[in-house]
Design an enzyme around this catalytic site. Structure first.
Site, PDB file in Angstrom:
ATOM      1  N   CYS A 120     -37.812  -1.806  -0.617  1.00 34.80           N
ATOM      2  CA  CYS A 120     -38.525  -3.034  -0.272  1.00 34.80           C
ATOM      3  C   CYS A 120     -40.001  -2.753   0.034  1.00 34.80           C
ATOM      4  CB  CYS A 120     -37.812  -3.763   0.852  1.00 34.80           C
ATOM      5  SG  CYS A 120     -38.363  -5.481   1.042  1.00 34.80           S
ATOM      6  N   HIS A 228     -32.178  -4.381  -1.263  1.00 26.37           N
ATOM      7  CA  HIS A 228     -31.755  -3.782   0.007  1.00 26.37           C
ATOM      8  C   HIS A 228     -30.391  -3.094  -0.105  1.00 26.37           C
ATOM      9  CE1 HIS A 228     -34.945  -5.168   2.715  1.00 26.37           C
ATOM     10  NE2 HIS A 228     -35.064  -6.142   1.838  1.00 26.37           N
ATOM     11  N   GLU A 230     -29.389  -0.670   1.526  1.00 22.44           N
ATOM     12  CA  GLU A 230     -28.941  -0.174   2.837  1.00 22.44           C
ATOM     13  C   GLU A 230     -28.016  -1.152   3.552  1.00 22.44           C
ATOM     14  OE1 GLU A 230     -31.956  -3.107   4.039  1.00 22.44           O
ATOM     15  OE2 GLU A 230     -31.805  -1.678   2.380  1.00 22.44           O
TER      16      GLU A 230
END
Length: 262
Positions: A120, A228, A230
């Site tokens: 990001c 994203h 994660e």
């Protein structure tokens, strides 16, 4: 997806630069739990938060002590003067302490061949560090999608899959993902404008937004994604694969340097 160990041997040390956020009149160095947790769980590495101290840190000295570097997402944006533009309210909020920390770390990491995973804001930092530029508000450009985070109280909605990304055939992202088209949870309002020299576009959104990049000719894992991975990393196979591949590269580097020291 099981969280049991997939690697053996000592865990590599992975640095994650922090953001600086004010609270009650004081500055705090902060980082999202989901990033450090993803490094610990999926990369099976030891996460180390690097404070955003800018010139007080020597980037090469930090890189020499690390086995990998993860650049995280953040509510803040890279300051536009870093890529040759004037500051306007459309570019805010800023975190110049983070800029002063991450941009030299990126240069030092690439110089040293340190495995690098940029997510990001980190994806945008990687582009800026190598000489690229950013769009301040990609959703205001003609024929572009609205990539911004949905205004919803549930995190699973905010971080839900938004659109497809077409990955470059034969590229490193496609090899890790095992597919040339994936669904991603991309949520952002800045994006890459001019791609930096030395970077290769590895994935595009349906509107042409660059959603994945690689460092051309990098000696080790050196990838950036606008989405994203994660978030709930062990529940999405592509996200897990990305962090596993990064962890494997960090572990390989640790082993190589440990051998050389003997």
């Amino acid at each position: 997806m099981s969280s049991q160990a997939h690697f053996s041997g000592p865990r590599p040390l992975v640095g994650l630069p922090a953001c600086v956020k004010p609270l009650d009149g004081q500055d705090f160095h902060t980082i999202g739990d989901k990033y450090v947790r993803a490094v610990a769980l999926a990369s099976e590495a030891i996460p180390l938060v690097v404070p955003a101290l800018g010139d007080l840190l020597e980037a090469r000295a930090i890189v020499a002590r690390l086995d990998g570097l993860v650049l995280t997402g953040s509510p803040s944006n890279v300051h536009p003067t870093r890529y040759g533009q004037g500051a306007t309210p459309e570019h805010e909020p800023h975190d110049e302490a983070r800029d002063a920390t991450t941009l030299p770390l990126i240069e030092a990491a690439l110089e040293a061949g340190l495995p690098l995973f940029a997510i990001c804001r980190g994806h945008q930092e990687l582009n800026v560090a190598l000489g690229g530029t950013l769009h301040a508000r990609v959703h205001e450009l003609p024929e572009r999608l609205d990539h911004r985070r949905p205004q919803h109280e549930e995190m699973d909605v905010q971080y839900g899959r938004r659109h497809t990304v077409r990955l470059s055939p034969g590229g490193p992202l496609a090899a890790i993902a095992g597919s040339e088209e994936i669904q991603v949870n991309s949520l952002h309002w800045q994006a890459i404008d001019r791609l930096a020299p030395g970077l290769t576009a590895e994935g595009l959104a349906p509107d042409g937004t660059i959603e994945a990049i690689s460092v051309t000719g990098a000696a080790a894992f050196a990838l950036g994604v606008q989405w994203h991975p994660e978030y709930k990393v062990l529940e999405d196979p592509v996200s897990t694969a990305l962090f596993r591949a990064f962890g494997a590269a960090a572990r390989e580097r640790r082993g190589r340097f440990a051998q050389a020291a003997q």
